[in-house]
Design a protein around this motif. Structure first.
Motif, PDB file in Angstrom:
ATOM      1  N   ARG A  20       0.819  -1.215   0.000  1.00 29.24           N
ATOM      2  CA  ARG A  20       0.000   0.000   0.000  1.00 29.24           C
ATOM      3  C   ARG A  20       0.855   1.269   0.000  1.00 29.24           C
ATOM      4  O   ARG A  20       0.338   2.365   0.175  1.00 29.24           O
ATOM      5  CB  ARG A  20      -0.917  -0.009   1.214  1.00 29.24           C
ATOM      6  N   GLN A  22       2.806   2.333   2.283  1.00 25.86           N
ATOM      7  CA  GLN A  22       2.664   2.978   3.579  1.00 25.86           C
ATOM      8  C   GLN A  22       3.793   2.523   4.496  1.00 25.86           C
ATOM      9  O   GLN A  22       4.355   1.441   4.322  1.00 25.86           O
ATOM     10  CB  GLN A  22       1.336   2.602   4.241  1.00 25.86           C
ATOM     11  N   ARG A  26       1.964   3.727   9.800  1.00 28.13           N
ATOM     12  CA  ARG A  26       0.755   4.261   9.175  1.00 28.13           C
ATOM     13  C   ARG A  26      -0.229   3.130   8.882  1.00 28.13           C
ATOM     14  O   ARG A  26      -1.420   3.250   9.103  1.00 28.13           O
ATOM     15  CB  ARG A  26       1.102   5.022   7.894  1.00 28.13           C
ATOM     16  N   PHE A  27       0.282   2.013   8.370  1.00 28.40           N
ATOM     17  CA  PHE A  27      -0.584   0.878   8.072  1.00 28.40           C
ATOM     18  C   PHE A  27      -1.289   0.388   9.331  1.00 28.40           C
ATOM     19  O   PHE A  27      -2.496   0.169   9.334  1.00 28.40           O
ATOM     20  CB  PHE A  27       0.219  -0.254   7.433  1.00 28.40           C
ATOM     21  N   THR A  30      -3.872   3.089  10.504  1.00 24.20           N
ATOM     22  CA  THR A  30      -5.033   3.142   9.618  1.00 24.20           C
ATOM     23  C   THR A  30      -5.897   1.898   9.774  1.00 24.20           C
ATOM     24  O   THR A  30      -7.120   1.988   9.860  1.00 24.20           O
ATOM     25  CB  THR A  30      -4.572   3.291   8.150  1.00 24.20           C
ATOM     26  N   ASP A  46      -9.926   6.157   4.212  1.00 27.12           N
ATOM     27  CA  ASP A  46      -8.750   5.342   3.934  1.00 27.12           C
ATOM     28  C   ASP A  46      -8.090   5.796   2.636  1.00 27.12           C
ATOM     29  O   ASP A  46      -6.869   5.926   2.571  1.00 27.12           O
ATOM     30  CB  ASP A  46      -9.128   3.865   3.851  1.00 27.12           C
ATOM     31  N   ARG A  47      -8.885   6.050   1.613  1.00 26.46           N
ATOM     32  CA  ARG A  47      -8.345   6.542   0.341  1.00 26.46           C
ATOM     33  C   ARG A  47      -7.638   7.877   0.543  1.00 26.46           C
ATOM     34  O   ARG A  47      -6.570   8.118  -0.008  1.00 26.46           O
ATOM     35  CB  ARG A  47      -9.457   6.685  -0.700  1.00 26.46           C
ATOM     36  N   ASP A  49      -6.289   9.037   3.373  1.00 26.09           N
ATOM     37  CA  ASP A  49      -5.060   8.807   4.134  1.00 26.09           C
ATOM     38  C   ASP A  49      -3.948   8.290   3.231  1.00 26.09           C
ATOM     39  O   ASP A  49      -2.799   8.731   3.317  1.00 26.09           O
ATOM     40  CB  ASP A  49      -5.297   7.820   5.280  1.00 26.09           C
ATOM     41  N   ARG A  50      -4.291   7.367   2.348  1.00 27.22           N
ATOM     42  CA  ARG A  50      -3.292   6.816   1.424  1.00 27.22           C
ATOM     43  C   ARG A  50      -2.773   7.898   0.482  1.00 27.22           C
ATOM     44  O   ARG A  50      -1.579   7.981   0.201  1.00 27.22           O
ATOM     45  CB  ARG A  50      -3.878   5.677   0.607  1.00 27.22           C
ATOM     46  N   ASP A  53      -0.417  10.238   2.290  1.00 23.33           N
ATOM     47  CA  ASP A  53       0.882   9.592   2.474  1.00 23.33           C
ATOM     48  C   ASP A  53       1.678   9.600   1.173  1.00 23.33           C
ATOM     49  O   ASP A  53       2.890   9.843   1.172  1.00 23.33           O
ATOM     50  CB  ASP A  53       0.712   8.148   2.958  1.00 23.33           C
ATOM     51  N   GLU A  54       0.993   9.332   0.065  1.00 16.50           N
ATOM     52  CA  GLU A  54       1.667   9.327  -1.235  1.00 16.50           C
ATOM     53  C   GLU A  54       2.178  10.722  -1.592  1.00 16.50           C
ATOM     54  O   GLU A  54       3.284  10.873  -2.106  1.00 16.50           O
ATOM     55  CB  GLU A  54       0.716   8.807  -2.312  1.00 16.50           C
ATOM     56  N   THR A 104      -1.759  10.845  -7.652  1.00 16.55           N
ATOM     57  CA  THR A 104      -2.287  10.969  -6.290  1.00 16.55           C
ATOM     58  C   THR A 104      -3.319  12.096  -6.205  1.00 16.55           C
ATOM     59  O   THR A 104      -4.355  11.943  -5.562  1.00 16.55           O
ATOM     60  CB  THR A 104      -1.140  11.208  -5.293  1.00 16.55           C
TER      61      THR A 104
END
Length: 111
Positions: A20, A22, A26-27, A30, A46-47, A49-50, A53-54, A104
């Motif tokens: 992911r 991450q 973070r994983f 989350t 969740d989307r 947050d990802r 992070d990206e 992203t």
């Protein structure tokens, strides 16, 4: 808070986080928060947050690229010549980083 995993569990978590893009922290955060909130991995938070992070990872990559460009400019100003291989490598990194940021950003707006 302390959490303990055996070696097999930790490796499973490490692989899932890597899949992911991450960090392990973070994983874990989350995943546990999503479970506590009754959310699944596809939920909007969740989307988001990802994607955040990206973008943070992309920002760090762009900062490294900026440093490379500064070094190239310094060498050009000091020596009056440029090594094409260095410029090609840096431009390739820029293209990939910009593409990553575009992807992203698209995810953030829900494309």
């Amino acid at each position: 808070m302390t959490v303990r995993y055996n070696a097999a569990e930790f490796e499973e978590i490490r692989r899932a986080a890597a899949d992911r893009s991450q960090t392990i922290a973070r994983f874990c955060a989350t995943s546990t928060l999503n479970d506590a909130r009754g959310l699944s991995a596809g939920d909007p938070q969740d989307r988001l947050d990802r994607a955040v992070d990206e973008l943070a990872a992309s920002r760090a990559q762009l900062a490294r690229i900026g440093n490379n460009l500064n070094q190239i400019a310094f060498a050009l100003n000091a020596n009056g010549f440029l090594r094409p291989a260095e410029l090609d490598a840096t431009l390739g990194l820029i293209r990939r980083a910009v593409s990553q940021v575009d992807t992203t950003a698209g995810e953030l707006v829900g494309r």
